[in-house]
Design a protein around this motif. Sequence first.
Motif, PDB file in Angstrom:
ATOM      1  N   GLN A 139      -9.669   7.181  -6.029  1.00 23.55           N
ATOM      2  CA  GLN A 139      -8.165   7.039  -5.813  1.00 23.55           C
ATOM      3  C   GLN A 139      -7.607   6.322  -6.981  1.00 23.55           C
ATOM      4  O   GLN A 139      -6.403   6.709  -7.251  1.00 23.55           O
ATOM      5  CB  GLN A 139      -8.144   6.045  -4.497  1.00 23.55           C
ATOM      6  CG  GLN A 139      -6.795   6.377  -3.671  1.00 23.55           C
ATOM      7  CD  GLN A 139      -6.908   5.721  -2.302  1.00 23.55           C
ATOM      8  OE1 GLN A 139      -7.088   4.618  -2.410  1.00 23.55           O
ATOM      9  NE2 GLN A 139      -6.536   6.394  -1.312  1.00 23.55           N
TER      10      GLN A 139
ATOM     11  N   ASN B  92      -1.874   3.272  10.449  1.00 24.68           N
ATOM     12  CA  ASN B  92      -1.332   1.997  10.217  1.00 24.68           C
ATOM     13  C   ASN B  92      -1.043   1.579  11.915  1.00 24.68           C
ATOM     14  O   ASN B  92      -0.929   0.098  12.404  1.00 24.68           O
ATOM     15  CB  ASN B  92      -0.035   1.642   9.597  1.00 24.68           C
ATOM     16  CG  ASN B  92      -0.416   1.479   8.225  1.00 24.68           C
ATOM     17  OD1 ASN B  92      -0.915   0.697   7.894  1.00 24.68           O
ATOM     18  ND2 ASN B  92       0.121   2.558   7.321  1.00 24.68           N
ATOM     19  N   VAL B 161      -3.867   2.578   3.635  1.00 25.38           N
ATOM     20  CA  VAL B 161      -2.788   3.118   2.736  1.00 25.38           C
ATOM     21  C   VAL B 161      -1.327   2.432   3.072  1.00 25.38           C
ATOM     22  O   VAL B 161      -1.154   2.315   4.477  1.00 25.38           O
ATOM     23  CB  VAL B 161      -2.665   4.474   2.857  1.00 25.38           C
ATOM     24  CG1 VAL B 161      -1.565   5.203   1.939  1.00 25.38           C
ATOM     25  CG2 VAL B 161      -3.914   5.304   2.316  1.00 25.38           C
ATOM     26  N   SER B 162      -0.663   1.984   2.085  1.00 30.26           N
ATOM     27  CA  SER B 162       0.464   1.190   2.484  1.00 30.26           C
ATOM     28  C   SER B 162       1.392   2.183   3.050  1.00 30.26           C
ATOM     29  O   SER B 162       1.821   3.461   2.412  1.00 30.26           O
ATOM     30  CB  SER B 162       0.864   0.614   1.219  1.00 30.26           C
ATOM     31  OG  SER B 162       2.239   0.234   1.018  1.00 30.26           O
ATOM     32  N   SER B 167       2.100  -2.102  -2.638  1.00 33.38           N
ATOM     33  CA  SER B 167       0.876  -1.315  -2.919  1.00 33.38           C
ATOM     34  C   SER B 167      -0.110  -1.487  -1.953  1.00 33.38           C
ATOM     35  O   SER B 167      -0.152  -2.271  -0.961  1.00 33.38           O
ATOM     36  CB  SER B 167       0.515  -1.909  -4.373  1.00 33.38           C
ATOM     37  OG  SER B 167      -0.211  -3.125  -4.178  1.00 33.38           O
ATOM     38  N   ASP B 168      -1.239  -0.469  -2.198  1.00 35.22           N
ATOM     39  CA  ASP B 168      -2.127  -0.580  -1.169  1.00 35.22           C
ATOM     40  C   ASP B 168      -2.883  -1.925  -0.874  1.00 35.22           C
ATOM     41  O   ASP B 168      -3.417  -2.306   0.127  1.00 35.22           O
ATOM     42  CB  ASP B 168      -3.325   0.576  -1.523  1.00 35.22           C
ATOM     43  CG  ASP B 168      -2.595   2.022  -1.194  1.00 35.22           C
ATOM     44  OD1 ASP B 168      -1.492   1.928  -0.592  1.00 35.22           O
ATOM     45  OD2 ASP B 168      -3.277   2.929  -1.398  1.00 35.22           O
ATOM     46  N   THR B 169      -3.106  -2.558  -2.149  1.00 33.09           N
ATOM     47  CA  THR B 169      -3.940  -3.869  -2.107  1.00 33.09           C
ATOM     48  C   THR B 169      -2.975  -4.945  -1.679  1.00 33.09           C
ATOM     49  O   THR B 169      -3.666  -5.794  -0.706  1.00 33.09           O
ATOM     50  CB  THR B 169      -4.233  -4.024  -3.549  1.00 33.09           C
ATOM     51  OG1 THR B 169      -4.983  -3.160  -4.223  1.00 33.09           O
ATOM     52  CG2 THR B 169      -5.299  -5.282  -3.455  1.00 33.09           C
ATOM     53  N   TRP B 171      -0.822  -4.343   0.710  1.00 31.97           N
ATOM     54  CA  TRP B 171      -0.735  -4.224   2.111  1.00 31.97           C
ATOM     55  C   TRP B 171      -1.683  -4.676   2.981  1.00 31.97           C
ATOM     56  O   TRP B 171      -1.503  -5.364   3.936  1.00 31.97           O
ATOM     57  CB  TRP B 171      -0.364  -2.575   2.346  1.00 31.97           C
ATOM     58  CG  TRP B 171      -0.211  -2.048   3.882  1.00 31.97           C
ATOM     59  CD1 TRP B 171      -1.055  -1.505   4.436  1.00 31.97           C
ATOM     60  CD2 TRP B 171       0.728  -2.472   4.620  1.00 31.97           C
ATOM     61  NE1 TRP B 171      -0.557  -1.145   5.734  1.00 31.97           N
ATOM     62  CE2 TRP B 171       0.689  -1.785   5.810  1.00 31.97           C
ATOM     63  CE3 TRP B 171       1.965  -3.281   4.385  1.00 31.97           C
ATOM     64  CZ2 TRP B 171       1.489  -2.109   7.038  1.00 31.97           C
ATOM     65  CZ3 TRP B 171       2.801  -3.495   5.549  1.00 31.97           C
ATOM     66  CH2 TRP B 171       2.657  -2.863   6.993  1.00 31.97           C
ATOM     67  N   SER B 172      -2.883  -4.449   2.320  1.00 29.40           N
ATOM     68  CA  SER B 172      -3.936  -5.379   2.946  1.00 29.40           C
ATOM     69  C   SER B 172      -3.785  -6.836   3.416  1.00 29.40           C
ATOM     70  O   SER B 172      -4.167  -7.291   4.338  1.00 29.40           O
ATOM     71  CB  SER B 172      -5.439  -5.054   2.412  1.00 29.40           C
ATOM     72  OG  SER B 172      -5.589  -3.857   2.075  1.00 29.40           O
TER      73      SER B 172
END
Lengths: 442, 346
Positions: A139, B92, B161-162, B167-169, B171-172
Amino acid sequence: MRTSRIRLMAGGIVLVLGAAACGGSSSGGGGGGSSNSGGASAPGVTSTTVTIGSTQPLTGPAAPGYSEIAPAANAYFQYINAAGGINGRKIIYKYVDDAYDPSKTVTQTKKLILQDKVFGIFNALGTPTHEQVIDFLNQSKVPDLFVASGCQCWDDPSGHPYTFGWQTDYVVEGKILGDYIKKHFPGKKIAYFYQDDDFGKDGVKGLDMEIPAGQVVTKQSYQVTNPNIAAQVQKIAASKADVVVSFTIPAFTALLKLNSLKVGFNPQLVVSNVGSDPLTLSGLLETYAKQGGATVKGNELIQGIITDAYLSTPGDPSNSWIQLFKKIHDQYDAKAPFDGNVLYGMAVAYTFAQALQAAGQNPTRDGIVAAVEKGIAQGPGTVPFRFSSSSHAGFEGAQIGTIKGTVIQLSGKPMTTDDGSGAVQEFTGTQPTAPSNGIPTG
Amino acid sequence: MADRDLWISRSTLLRHALFTLVGLVLALAVCKAIDDAHAFEYVQIPAYACTAIGLTLLTGMSGQISLGQGAFMMVGAYTFALLWPKWTTDPNLTMIAAFACAMAVSAVFGALVGVAAARLRGPYLAGATLALAVGLPSITEYEHLSNHLKGNQGLSLPILVSPGFFSDTQWSLVVGVLCVIVLLFLTANLVRSRVGRSMRAVRDDEIAASLGGLSVPSVQVLAFVISAAWAGLGGALLALANSNASPNAFGLSVSLAVLAAVVIGGLGSLTGAVIGSIVVVMLNQTWAQDLASHLSISSAKVANNMYLVIYGVLLAVAMLIAPGGVMGILRRIFGFAVPRQRAAEQ
């Protein structure tokens, strides 16, 4: 009541401040990347260096033997760097420990990509460990080159276009070992002993394609975290198998041998390449026996074990690759024994040097992937790679060998096959000789 | 009298809701400001914080000790990892349902343990929960389960996934922080409620509490159930952060880390549990490694286990010098809320 308000407020503030303080330091820590200097074509690349990263089992159950691989690869890179590097760039190899623990691999890999900003991941070791990060790496469009595992799962050009295998995959290996067993032990009772994850299961898949089901008397598996395998060995002994095929890491090959010895069971052992390095095995046997209060001569116990190899072995000292790697070993990595693990590390480092060379003057992440897909010469392998735009699998075969003394003596011809129903056949090509200066010419 | 109680409880709820809202906005802003290179290091903090909040309730409020919170985390993590990837609609949304399931299954497990725990006291309870923490991870090796639980390799999770903006990270991290805020809100209200008062009564004197009409065992079991549910959510968050649920992630060191977080932060304080979690995770993730490299310790075996040594030292220091942990020190310095704190917690 006032208390609770203050406590909650303080909680909120501390949470926010704590996070903010950590966030604040990020600009200092993360901003120091080298990607701004001249000659940079990708993260981790400067005009004079290429930085790559890796996760390795420097401690934990897979450390015996495998912890030698990354230092050996680094020794080869140091050798190249002393000669000026590849296209004028020195290779900086940053390998970190994940203890063969899948729960640690993710954080360590993210650290390498997001904080150290490496160009790519190289030779990350372990099936159960590396499987946790291939989605993240792909990714993030980070090259994930030459995973140190023979899992079939690395060969998925559409789903994981940045990931490439290197060594012969376990299905092919299982087929070649199975083919040998079928031909040399007809009608004998066969037992399997394998690691209960995709490493062992892939191997069993290959074995099952060749060995007639009627000959297989039992299949026993083990968990890496549990060294007590007495129950499994007892079941194998009770099955009175003549041959035990073992898809194990070195520690569990040694445990299998010792546990068999304890119950007076002495079958012909056939061990996967990854679990059969003679020096590693004899060392482990002596260590484990000592822990159990016994003394054994490790080397005597492993004589005659059948295995396979896709690289030339130290058993052939006249081979040009063995001579090259021995020279580099003596100069840069003399503390480690010159065994199969060291050879593996140097050989895979050589393949990386080839790929970097092929990626051209200004390597990019996509560029090196495209270069590997164009094909890489087999180098120190005894069989060619399968790399193409439709295959990310490594060596296409292996050669049967037997442990004699402290080395593996290869016999017969290298065999090749595919992961499907293709036949196991002799490889007719020959291995190229090593370049005289030890550096790939591209 | 009844009117006064009603007024107080209603205002407590409103006040907590207000602070929750403020905390929410601030936390989201902070998450947005943290870059990916650091956000991934912090994603484990909420996982530990949720578990530590549960342990604060169990140990700080109801007076039962547990060295086995890692086992409850594992139950939550595996429930989450078995369910969430199978549900195909918007990840989500299904994540929320999977969190709820993780908490529910962990709560049921907590009830079973709690029934046994209600009969045990002091060192015996510590021993029993310790055994749970040591033993449970091995269940993944059990041959009839290992096909479903994938043994030592564990279950893989897809990357969260955001939905945008983060960003995805990041969002976690946001998801984790939201969970912590919700649990803080719930727990703070619970502590102020009748249930919280019952727990403190049982903690302070079981005989007096039962003479006062409380069922001591059911209060104790309830505390176990809630703390297990909170730990279940923590485990699910940890699995999400690691993209993986595997037995090693829930070994004894996790249970000890949660205990360390609670003691370092200040036993019985919810804020302290959050502070302690930050300390413990940062120690494990970076500080201990940095210290090892400053001291030029090259042995990976020593460097990897450095954080455990530091936990131990911090625990000893906390008990000898600052029994109130970080919160105790802060209170001493600022001198706020001392009388009420005493009334509520001692």
